[in-house]
Design a protein around this motif. Structure first.
Motif, short mmCIF file in Angstrom:
data_model
loop_
_atom_site.label_atom_id
_atom_site.label_comp_id
_atom_site.label_asym_id
_atom_site.label_seq_id
_atom_site.Cartn_x
_atom_site.Cartn_y
_atom_site.Cartn_z
N LEU A 85 -10.02 -18.93 25.63
CA LEU A 85 -9.81 -17.52 25.92
C LEU A 85 -9.25 -17.35 27.32
O LEU A 85 -9.61 -18.09 28.24
N ALA A 86 -8.35 -16.38 27.48
CA ALA A 86 -7.79 -16.09 28.80
C ALA A 86 -8.87 -15.55 29.72
O ALA A 86 -9.85 -14.94 29.29
N TRP A 87 -8.69 -15.77 31.02
CA TRP A 87 -9.66 -15.32 32.03
C TRP A 87 -8.92 -14.69 33.19
O TRP A 87 -7.86 -15.18 33.61
N SER A 88 -9.46 -13.58 33.72
CA SER A 88 -8.89 -12.92 34.90
C SER A 88 -9.98 -12.64 35.90
O SER A 88 -11.13 -12.33 35.54
N SER A 89 -9.64 -12.76 37.17
CA SER A 89 -10.62 -12.54 38.24
C SER A 89 -10.62 -11.08 38.68
O SER A 89 -9.73 -10.30 38.35
N PRO A 91 -10.22 -8.38 41.82
CA PRO A 91 -9.31 -8.40 42.98
C PRO A 91 -9.95 -9.11 44.17
O PRO A 91 -11.15 -9.04 44.40
N MET A 92 -9.14 -9.82 44.92
CA MET A 92 -9.57 -10.51 46.13
C MET A 92 -8.53 -10.26 47.22
O MET A 92 -7.38 -9.96 46.92
N GLU A 93 -8.95 -10.41 48.46
CA GLU A 93 -8.04 -10.08 49.55
C GLU A 93 -8.07 -11.16 50.62
O GLU A 93 -9.14 -11.63 51.04
N LEU A 94 -6.89 -11.56 51.05
CA LEU A 94 -6.74 -12.45 52.19
C LEU A 94 -6.34 -11.62 53.40
O LEU A 94 -5.47 -10.75 53.31
N THR A 95 -7.00 -11.88 54.52
CA THR A 95 -6.67 -11.18 55.76
C THR A 95 -6.41 -12.22 56.84
O THR A 95 -6.65 -13.42 56.65
N GLU A 96 -5.91 -11.74 57.98
CA GLU A 96 -5.67 -12.68 59.08
C GLU A 96 -6.98 -13.28 59.58
O GLU A 96 -7.01 -14.41 60.06
N GLY A 97 -8.06 -12.52 59.43
CA GLY A 97 -9.36 -13.05 59.85
C GLY A 97 -9.98 -13.95 58.81
O GLY A 97 -10.85 -14.76 59.12
N LYS A 98 -9.57 -13.80 57.56
CA LYS A 98 -10.09 -14.62 56.47
C LYS A 98 -8.92 -15.10 55.62
O LYS A 98 -8.66 -14.58 54.54
N PRO A 99 -8.19 -16.12 56.11
CA PRO A 99 -6.95 -16.53 55.45
C PRO A 99 -7.16 -17.44 54.24
O PRO A 99 -6.20 -17.73 53.54
N SER A 100 -8.39 -17.92 53.99
CA SER A 100 -8.61 -18.85 52.88
C SER A 100 -9.79 -18.40 52.03
O SER A 100 -10.78 -17.86 52.55
N LEU A 101 -9.67 -18.64 50.71
CA LEU A 101 -10.73 -18.32 49.77
C LEU A 101 -10.93 -19.48 48.82
O LEU A 101 -9.97 -20.09 48.35
N SER A 102 -12.20 -19.77 48.53
CA SER A 102 -12.53 -20.77 47.53
C SER A 102 -13.22 -20.05 46.38
O SER A 102 -14.28 -19.46 46.54
N VAL A 103 -12.57 -20.08 45.22
CA VAL A 103 -13.07 -19.36 44.06
C VAL A 103 -14.20 -20.16 43.41
O VAL A 103 -14.16 -21.39 43.35
N ASN A 104 -15.22 -19.43 42.93
CA ASN A 104 -16.29 -20.11 42.20
C ASN A 104 -15.72 -20.82 40.97
O ASN A 104 -14.65 -20.49 40.47
N VAL A 105 -16.43 -21.82 40.50
CA VAL A 105 -15.99 -22.57 39.33
C VAL A 105 -15.77 -21.62 38.15
O VAL A 105 -16.62 -20.80 37.83
N VAL A 106 -14.61 -21.76 37.52
CA VAL A 106 -14.27 -20.95 36.35
C VAL A 106 -14.49 -21.80 35.10
O VAL A 106 -13.88 -22.86 34.94
N ARG A 107 -15.37 -21.32 34.21
CA ARG A 107 -15.64 -22.03 32.96
C ARG A 107 -14.99 -21.26 31.81
O ARG A 107 -15.38 -20.13 31.52
N VAL A 122 -3.29 -18.74 22.29
CA VAL A 122 -2.24 -19.45 23.01
C VAL A 122 -1.94 -18.72 24.31
O VAL A 122 -1.63 -17.53 24.30
N GLY A 123 -2.05 -19.42 25.42
CA GLY A 123 -1.79 -18.80 26.70
C GLY A 123 -0.35 -18.33 26.82
O GLY A 123 0.57 -18.95 26.31
N SER A 124 -0.15 -17.21 27.48
CA SER A 124 1.19 -16.66 27.65
C SER A 124 1.98 -17.49 28.65
O SER A 124 1.49 -17.81 29.73
N ARG A 125 3.19 -17.87 28.26
CA ARG A 125 4.05 -18.63 29.15
C ARG A 125 5.35 -17.88 29.34
O ARG A 125 5.81 -17.17 28.44
N PRO A 126 5.99 -18.04 30.49
CA PRO A 126 7.28 -17.38 30.68
C PRO A 126 8.35 -18.01 29.79
O PRO A 126 8.23 -19.17 29.39
N LEU A 127 9.39 -17.24 29.48
CA LEU A 127 10.46 -17.75 28.65
C LEU A 127 11.18 -18.90 29.35
O LEU A 127 11.47 -19.93 28.73
#
Length: 824
Positions: A85-89, A91-107, A122-127
């Motif tokens: 099944l498809a999965w979407s997170s 919203p998340m935001e990168l700022t100059e004070g917080k330039p990196s994010l580590s996402v929790n494990v996606v199962r 079937v996952g959507s793929r670009p043409l």
């Protein structure tokens, strides 16, 4: 120089913009329900309120992914993978004070349960996917591909041109090698066109386009390689799909297919079957002005009209099994083939005029060509993983045979202008049996070393034997009986052995990558015309170096330069000296004196975010093989006879610039556009005619898709080929078409319905103009191209994840050179 300047400016701009932003990073890991990392998952980084695709990456073997050099802003992640099944997170935001994010494990959760009949998501793929070394077309991503054939899918692919006879060229250059699952088809240009016209597009997963293949591939193919990747599900359990199509045109057509895959434990079994009911027509007009030589006045004119009906009942199949003997060893066996019955009936009326344009004679010809063909190929393969880094040893063995029992009749009646017989009827029958046997054995070794380096080496040997017979009988109007026509009957046996070896080195040093390789191919051939006691032998050894260099300024900007030398050998049928009679005054004939042509190609490329790919190339080709026409007057006849044959008659220089752009503009709207501009210069001679032609032309493809939600989607696609010379002599007019399509998911996602309007205004036709010293030829043709296509796809099965490896078998270019017809 202009191209280099543009690329340099783009690089500097990219660096300047990037330098103003603080580099950010988003990383994470994708797992299945058991906590195991999943390889090759598609992870997209979506940006903005409209969720525009910013970048897409794939996970590594442990399920890890990372987006580097990400500028501050708001983002979402979208994860798709076949069988889950498809999965979407959120919203998340990168700022100059917080330039990196580590996402929790996606199962990811498997799509469906354990009961038969549950749907595989079937996952959507670009043409279109633009990569630094190739362009990838995902076939099912286009609604207008429903109900099409494999050849019509290629017709829409970026940079690919398909002419009226089904012959394929790439970026304005002929001589393309077409492979299926990494294995050459061993067919001539005409037979390949017919094979692809009988293969439903529903059997294809992807089309890979490589203009500069590395040394691992056979050196054959003047303009590159097109690899058709068939569907082979990668998930455990049973999966299948059925595709049914109905095509409404002047004559009804119906290509259908069935695909399946079953994997359990150590076994993976897969296969597909296609059946095509095809009816079509070809309507052509030819105007000829002819003379004895370039200094003489025109003394004969002719106008010919041909209407032909085409019927085909084609079966094609492919099946195989992979056995995973252990964690490091895989054994495989596959079989593929076609059983095809074709009929082409035509009627031609040719009017002849004298030097003063007075109508003097006409010829009525009725022809029937039957070409039942059986082709079966067997492959056995072995793969041994040597370590956990990706080192491996593989062996492939192939045997392929083609059997054709061709038959033709040509009944010709010549009349004077007053409708009185001018000569006795010319009635000809022919039996043209052909047997081709191909044997191939190859082994490839890959060693992944430290310091991001990989060493590859391999050997290959192939043996081909063709046995062609031509048995003609002519009706004797005096004896009132059929008698053998020994003047054109023949028996030709051709043998060819190619031995090859290659080495290849790849290494990445920080932002710089290189790949250096060389392939050696020794060719030994022997031809024997047993009836006419004529023989020839040829032996030669050639080296084919390749070199690739890329520089990645950052994750978004990649520059490359490459060089390659390639060979195009004559097809087996073009070497066959037999005569194929079309009517009283027209026939085709092979040429055993053909020599291979060689090309050297340099290419510069730039890739931006995988969305924009710019490429400039320079190619020099010698001893070009092309089809041409010879004319002469038979003794005692005032009309000219035309012979279609293949000759080495010119050298060619090509300079080209192509731009391929593919982007998800909004969450619902996808745009793909391609344009290729090129300049050709031909220099040589043919039949006492000097050839010195230089011209500039272009071709373009366009595709736009929009998803409305609730399973609805729509598409418009178009292509256009500008006026260009097909062989240095034949000038083809501009031609193109567009299609409209839509699709709807039904049956809770298990099925889909597609409607495609192909060339609704009947824009596509073919016209050409040929000027030679002995004559001028104008040609115009139309065929059954305007179609309404209904397609229904139904998917069934269950999945539980897993990643079996698609096996590419090992025969090389021999299969792309076999012989045949076409369909409309």
């Amino acid at each position: 120089m202009r191209t280099l300047s543009v690329l340099l400016i783009l690089q500097l701009l990219g660096q300047a913009v990037f330098a103003q932003q603080q580099a950010g990073k988003i990383s994470g890991r994708i797992e299945d329900a058991d906590g195991k990392g999943i390889d090759a998952v598609s992870v997209s980084l979506l940006k903005g309120k409209d969720s525009v695709s910013f970048r897409t990456v794939g996970t590594g073997p442990s399920g890890q992914f990372v987006f580097e050099n990400v500028s501050p802003g708001k983002y979402r992640l979208s994860v798709t993978h076949i069988g889950f099944l498809a999965w979407s997170s959120q919203p998340m935001e990168l700022t100059e004070g917080k330039p990196s994010l580590s996402v929790n494990v996606v199962r990811l959760r498997p799509a469906g349960g354990t009961a038969l009949g549950q749907v595989t998501v079937v996952g959507s793929r670009p043409l279109i996917e633009n990569k630094i070394d190739k362009t990838v077309v995902n076939v099912d991503a286009s609604p207008t591909n429903g109900g099409l054939t494999a050849l019509e899918v290629l017709e829409k692919a970026p940079g690919v041109t398909v002419d009226n006879d089904g012959k394929i060229s790439l970026r304005g250059k002929a001589g393309v090698i077409v492979m299926i699952d990494g294995k050459p088809t061993y067919l001539s240009a005409q037979d390949l066109a017919n094979y692809l016209k009988n293969m439903p597009a529903s059997q294809l997963d992807q089309v890979e386009i490589m203009t500069q293949p590395p040394a691992k591939y056979d050196a054959a193919g003047n303009s590159g390689i097109i690899n058709l990747v068939t569907k082979k599900n990668r998930n455990n359990g049973f999966n299948a799909s059925i595709t049914l199509s109905a095509i409404i045109a002047r004559y009804f057509k119906s290509p259908n297919s069935f695909n399946f895959n079953w994997r359990q434990g150590k076994f993976n079994v897969y296969g597909n079957y296609g059946y095509a009911w095809w009816e079509g027509f070809n309507d052509s007009h030819n105007d000829n002005s002819q003379r004895e030589n370039a200094d003489a006045p025109f003394d004969r004119y002719s106008q010919a009209h041909t209407y032909g009906r085409y019927s085909d009942r084609g079966h094609n199949f492919r099946a195989g099994v992979d056995y995973y003997a252990g964690k490091k060893t895989t054994l495989g066996f596959s079989i593929n083939g076609t059983v095809d019955k074709q009929w082409f009936t035509s009627g031609t009326t040719t009017n002849f005029y004298d030097s003063l344009h007075n109508f003097v004679q006409y010829n009525i010809a009725q022809s029937l060509n039957k070409t039942p063909e059986t082709h079966v190929g067997f492959n056995a393969n072995y793969v041994r993983k040597l370590d956990t880094k990706g080192s491996e040893l593989s062996v492939d063995a192939d045997y392929i045979f083609y059997n054709t029992q061709g038959m033709l009749t040509s009944d010709n009646y010549l009349y004077n202008a007053d409708k009185q017989p001018s000569d006795v009827p010319y009635l000809l029958n022919g039996r043209l049996p052909s047997q081709i046997d191909i044997y191939s054995l190859k082994s490839d070794y890959k060693k992944v070393l430290g310091n991001n380096a990989t060493f590859e080496a391999g050997v290959k040997s192939s043996y081909v034997r063709t046995d062609n017979n031509a048995i003609y009988t002519l009706y004797d109007n005096t004896l009132k009986n059929w008698v053998a026509d020994t003047s054109i009957s023949n028996h030709f046996i051709y043998k060819e052995n190619i031995n090859a070896a290659y080495v290849n080195w790849r290494q990445t040093i920080k932002k710089f990558s290189m790949q250096l390789g060389v392939r050696a191919e020794q060719t030994n051939t022997r031809g024997d015309q047993t009836v006419k006691d004529m023989k020839f032998e040829r032996n030669y050894l050639q080296l084919f170096p390749t070199a690739y260099f890329t520089y990645k300024t950052n994750e978004d900007n990649v520059f490359g330069i490459s060089f390659g030398r390639r060979i195009e050998r004559p097809s087996y049928q073009s070497l066959n000296p037999f005569r194929f009679q079309l009517d009283r005054y027209n026939y085709e004939e092979g040429n055993p004196d053909l020599q291979p042509q060689f090309s050297n190609n340099i290419e510069l490329s730039y890739n931006f975010k995988g969305q924009l790919n710019v490429s400039a190339n320079y190619t020099r080709t010698t001893d070009i093989m092309n089809e041409a026409q010879l004319t002469f007057k038979a003794s005692g006849d005032s009309n000219y006879t035309t012979v279609g044959t293949t000759r080495n008659f010119a050298a060619e220089r090509q300079i080209g610039l192509s731009i391929n752009y593919s982007r998800q503009l909004t969450r619902a709207w996808m745009l793909n556009a391609f344009v290729n501009v090129y300049n050709h210069h031909y220099a040589g001679s043919f039949d006492s005619t000097a050839i010195d032609v230089s011209y500039t032309s272009f071709n373009a493809n366009f595709n736009s898709q929009y998803k409305f939600g609730k399973g609805w989607s729509a598409e418009v696609s178009a292509f256009y080929y500008a006026q260009d010379y097909l062989n240095g002599m034949q000038l083809a007019d501009g031609r193109g078409m567009f299609s409209l399509g839509g699709s709807r998911q039904v049956l809770d996602g298990k099925g889909s319905v597609r409607l495609n309007l192909r060339d609704p205004f009947y824009l596509m036709s073919f016209s050409s103009h040929t000027v030679l010293g002995k004559g001028v030829l104008n040609n115009h043709a139309i065929w059954d191209n305007r179609r309404i296509i209904f397609t229904f796809v139904y998917r069934l099965g269950r999945t539980t994840g897993g990643q079996p490896q698609r096996r590419n078998s090992g025969a090389s270019d021999e299969q792309s050179r076999v012989g045949g017809g076409g369909q409309q």
